[in-house]
Motif scaffolding. Structure first.
Motif, mmCIF file in Angstrom:
data_model
loop_
_atom_site.group_PDB
_atom_site.id
_atom_site.type_symbol
_atom_site.label_atom_id
_atom_site.label_comp_id
_atom_site.label_asym_id
_atom_site.label_seq_id
_atom_site.Cartn_x
_atom_site.Cartn_y
_atom_site.Cartn_z
ATOM 1 N N LEU A 4 0.813 -1.201 0.000
ATOM 2 C CA LEU A 4 0.000 0.000 0.000
ATOM 3 C C LEU A 4 0.851 1.259 0.000
ATOM 4 N N PRO A 5 0.487 2.254 -0.818
ATOM 5 C CA PRO A 5 1.239 3.501 -0.857
ATOM 6 C C PRO A 5 0.814 4.434 0.267
ATOM 7 N N SER A 6 1.477 5.559 0.382
ATOM 8 C CA SER A 6 1.062 6.607 1.302
ATOM 9 C C SER A 6 -0.044 7.395 0.616
ATOM 10 N N TRP A 7 -1.191 7.501 1.300
ATOM 11 C CA TRP A 7 -2.347 8.131 0.684
ATOM 12 C C TRP A 7 -2.368 9.631 1.008
ATOM 13 N N ALA A 8 -2.794 10.408 0.062
ATOM 14 C CA ALA A 8 -2.985 11.839 0.283
ATOM 15 C C ALA A 8 -4.409 12.056 0.787
ATOM 16 N N HIS A 9 -4.555 12.837 1.816
ATOM 17 C CA HIS A 9 -5.863 13.095 2.396
ATOM 18 C C HIS A 9 -6.530 14.255 1.659
ATOM 19 N N ALA A 10 -7.821 14.105 1.439
ATOM 20 C CA ALA A 10 -8.569 15.142 0.743
ATOM 21 C C ALA A 10 -9.955 15.221 1.365
ATOM 22 N N GLN A 11 -10.753 16.197 0.908
ATOM 23 C CA GLN A 11 -12.121 16.296 1.385
ATOM 24 C C GLN A 11 -12.866 15.023 1.028
ATOM 25 N N THR A 12 -13.617 14.495 1.976
ATOM 26 C CA THR A 12 -14.222 13.182 1.804
ATOM 27 C C THR A 12 -15.333 13.223 0.763
ATOM 28 N N PRO A 13 -15.185 12.504 -0.357
ATOM 29 C CA PRO A 13 -16.276 12.384 -1.315
ATOM 30 C C PRO A 13 -17.206 11.250 -0.883
ATOM 31 N N ALA A 14 -18.184 10.953 -1.680
ATOM 32 C CA ALA A 14 -19.158 9.928 -1.294
ATOM 33 C C ALA A 14 -19.288 8.895 -2.401
ATOM 34 N N LEU A 15 -19.494 7.640 -1.988
ATOM 35 C CA LEU A 15 -19.834 6.590 -2.930
ATOM 36 C C LEU A 15 -21.239 6.840 -3.479
ATOM 37 N N ARG A 16 -21.437 6.480 -4.724
ATOM 38 C CA ARG A 16 -22.777 6.545 -5.309
ATOM 39 C C ARG A 16 -23.528 5.275 -4.920
ATOM 40 N N LEU A 17 -24.743 5.432 -4.412
ATOM 41 C CA LEU A 17 -25.528 4.295 -3.940
ATOM 42 C C LEU A 17 -26.858 4.221 -4.672
ATOM 43 N N GLY A 18 -27.310 2.985 -4.900
ATOM 44 C CA GLY A 18 -28.602 2.770 -5.516
ATOM 45 C C GLY A 18 -29.728 2.890 -4.500
ATOM 46 N N PRO A 19 -30.969 2.683 -4.945
ATOM 47 C CA PRO A 19 -32.108 2.789 -4.025
ATOM 48 C C PRO A 19 -32.086 1.710 -2.952
ATOM 49 N N ALA A 20 -32.672 2.012 -1.808
ATOM 50 C CA ALA A 20 -32.698 1.079 -0.691
ATOM 51 C C ALA A 20 -33.776 0.018 -0.906
ATOM 52 N N ARG A 21 -33.407 -1.242 -0.575
ATOM 53 C CA ARG A 21 -34.333 -2.366 -0.676
ATOM 54 C C ARG A 21 -34.165 -3.241 0.563
ATOM 55 N N PRO A 22 -35.237 -3.879 1.025
ATOM 56 C CA PRO A 22 -35.131 -4.748 2.217
ATOM 57 C C PRO A 22 -34.147 -5.889 1.968
ATOM 58 N N PHE A 23 -33.388 -6.241 3.018
ATOM 59 C CA PHE A 23 -32.429 -7.346 2.895
ATOM 60 C C PHE A 23 -32.269 -8.028 4.242
ATOM 61 N N ASP A 24 -32.280 -9.365 4.230
ATOM 62 C CA ASP A 24 -31.870 -10.149 5.385
ATOM 63 C C ASP A 24 -31.470 -11.540 4.885
ATOM 64 N N TRP A 25 -31.011 -12.385 5.812
ATOM 65 C CA TRP A 25 -30.505 -13.712 5.461
ATOM 66 C C TRP A 25 -31.605 -14.568 4.818
ATOM 67 N N ARG B 3 -5.675 1.626 -8.108
ATOM 68 C CA ARG B 3 -5.830 1.614 -6.659
ATOM 69 C C ARG B 3 -7.110 2.360 -6.279
ATOM 70 N N LEU B 4 -7.897 1.760 -5.377
ATOM 71 C CA LEU B 4 -9.048 2.485 -4.883
ATOM 72 C C LEU B 4 -8.562 3.663 -4.037
ATOM 73 N N LYS B 5 -9.071 4.838 -4.329
ATOM 74 C CA LYS B 5 -8.742 6.002 -3.507
ATOM 75 C C LYS B 5 -9.350 5.788 -2.122
ATOM 76 N N PRO B 6 -8.574 5.967 -1.082
ATOM 77 C CA PRO B 6 -9.055 5.607 0.259
ATOM 78 C C PRO B 6 -10.289 6.372 0.692
ATOM 79 N N ASP B 7 -10.494 7.577 0.150
ATOM 80 C CA ASP B 7 -11.672 8.334 0.526
ATOM 81 C C ASP B 7 -12.950 7.695 -0.003
ATOM 82 N N TYR B 8 -12.822 6.760 -0.931
ATOM 83 C CA TYR B 8 -13.985 6.056 -1.461
ATOM 84 C C TYR B 8 -14.158 4.677 -0.825
ATOM 85 N N ALA B 9 -13.419 4.387 0.215
ATOM 86 C CA ALA B 9 -13.632 3.134 0.935
ATOM 87 C C ALA B 9 -14.976 3.167 1.645
#
Length: 522
Positions: free
Chosen positions: A18-39, A77-83
């Protein structure tokens, strides 16, 4: 078994620095609509999918993905702010692995909170993609997730500077670090027709669902949907970060087509050569392997150690059993001087399968394939139930995987265990060495041997499926609690010989059973 799997893991290994990551303003993952989920929903969904025609996971722009080779994949590499949960919401951040030549199928990812699931929608901006990289040409509507990592706790240091402790990527493969902080062998969700003359089938985990871990020390729970031409499956992984890693797995399988050889709780590893066998002169290093043996604890309580081979042709060995207490692929040799390699073979984990509940009758099968290099995984071990897997049937299995330094019962078990197998020319020192005779020297270590009275010598009990056994003897390994069992074998022909050996004193068994399949040189 797919021998290129080792190359796939090599590509993944390039990402683990893993490299040294540069810190930046936290962006957001894009998410789809919410749906019920369980086992329960996932089980019903997997069952419904089994009643529909199979469709392979998407392979977007295969001509571009093929260009993402080992070097090109290492640049994605996934940018760490998108984890997922990289900043808050869960103890363990989840980071995603990009598609490439060795991981060409697209996998769907979901975030689960308060019983609602939202799909994580792919975006090229999540990754470091150089301007001239093939991934720049991927269609904007496609998804290019191929797997994920579970990172170390964000509450105990900077997780960006540490390697992940769990990896799921490629077909149904996953692996974890052991107690010595190193990855090595892999597990699989399922194994179908390994070692058969026909093609092996590789079902895929096509979707994953992640739930947050609220408190430090609680497990990370991941759900998965498995899909393949012959079956579907709902999986729940409860993964605990301890000195090593313990995973509790529950799977519900729904069979689409008859399956000749169904492998439950499979493990996959690499064995090129060890301290014995004809490959010892193939490389300058003394030994090269991720695992050096198959350990078994049978339903009847017998403990068995089977040193691995790199055979000249594919070999399948079956150990019949009922309700096994456990089995696993182990790396018992922990001496760096036995490897002399900077990739830390002496730190590779052992993975032990602990069945939960009754597994009935069946066999632990060991499949050994020939290999001429360390880049190929050539060892598979799994449980095969006696009852055939028929179309329309369903199966449930629960078990734990212990990723650790040794099998989890060591050193509590009272029987000494095998720590080395060596071979050489037969005969006695100072006398002419008879042709066609091989000597075996098996080293055992354990408390049961340390208590042998002075002057007493344990008896070496040996049986062979063919050939003649002679010169059996036991010797202490001076200044250690270990003992050496040795014997000669005289045998003709090139068919394998099944050997068994253990040590006893006054009728009391002192060691586990050493079971070895010897392949005479031709």
């Amino acid at each position: 078994m797919n021998l290129s799997r080792r190359q796939s893991l090599a590509a993944l290994g390039a990402l683990l620095t893993l490299p040294s990551w540069a810190h930046a303003q936290t962006p957001a993952l894009r998410l789809g609509p919410a749906r019920p989920f369980d086992w329960g929903w996932l089980i019903d969904h997997a069952k419904a999918r089994a009643g529909q025609p199979y469709s392979e996971p998407p392979r977007p722009a295969p001509e571009l993905v093929e260009q993402i080779d080992y070097d090109a994949h290492g640049k994605l590499r996934l940018k760490p702010d998108y984890a997922l949960w990289g900043q808050e919401g869960s103890v363990y951040p989840i980071t995603f692995v990009h598609m490439g030549r060795y991981f060409p199928k697209s996998i769907r990812m979901h975030k689960v909170e308060s019983g609602q699931a939202q799909e994580v929608l792919y975006d090229t901006d999540y990754f470091t993609v150089p301007a001239d990289h093939p991934a720049q040409g991927l269609p904007p509507e496609s998804s290019a997730f191929a797997g994920f990592w579970v990172q170390e706790s964000r509450r105990s240091g900077d997780w960006r500077q540490r390697e992940p402790w769990v990896t799921f990527v490629g077909a149904s493969y996953f692996r974890s670090v052991g107690a010595l902080g190193q990855v090595g062998l892999s597990a699989r969700g399922i194994a179908l027709n390994v070692g058969d003359p026909g093609p092996e089938e590789f079902p895929d985990f096509t979707q994953f669902w992640f739930t947050p871990t609220v408190r430090e020390g609680d497990p990370q729970i991941v759900y998965a949907l498995l899909e393949g031409p012959s079956l579907t499956g709902a999986y729940r992984f409860v993964m605990s970060r301890q000195r090593g890693v313990v995973m509790e797995v529950e799977k519900r399988l729904f069979i689409r087509n008859d399956i000749a050889r169904l492998g439950i709780a499979p493990l996959t590893s690499m064995f090129w050569y060890g301290e014995y066998g004809e490959q010892r002169l193939m490389d300058w290093r003394p030994e090269v392997h991720d695992s050096d043996g198959l350990a078994l604890w049978t339903g009847a309580g017998e403990r068995i150690w089977r040193p691995l081979n790199n055979p000249r042709r594919p070999i399948t060995s079956s150990f019949q059993d009922r309700d096994p207490l456990g089995y696993g692929l182990s790396q018992r040799d922990r001496d760096y001087d036995h490897y002399l390699d900077g990739v830390n073979y002496h730190h590779r984990p052992t993975c032990w399968i602990e069945p939960l509940g009754s597994w009935g009758s069946g066999a632990v099968q060991l499949v050994e394939l020939p290999t001429d290099d360390e880049i190929h995984d050539n060892i598979v071990a799994y449980w095969m139930p006696s009852e055939p897997a028929r179309a329309g049937s369903s199966l449930t299995y629960r078990y734990r995987l212990h990723w650790d330094e040794f099998e989890p019962f060591y050193p509590v078990v009272e029987l000494a265990r095998c720590v080395a197998t060596r071979t050489g020319r037969g005969g006695e020192a100072g006398k002419p060495r008879p042709p066609g005779v091989v000597k075996f020297a098996i080293e055992f270590d354990g408390a049961s041997l340390a208590d042998i009275p002075w002057g007493a010598r344990p008896e070496v009990v040996v049986t062979a499926s063919r050939g003649e056994v002679s010169l059996t003897r036991s010797d202490p390994v001076w200044y250690t609690p270990r003992w050496l069992a040795s014997f000669d074998l005289t045998v003709s022909g090139d068919e394998p010989v099944e050997l068994r050996c253990y040590m006893e004193l006054e009728g009391k068994t002192l060691t586990e059973n050493w079971h070895y399949q010897y392949h005479p040189a031709t």
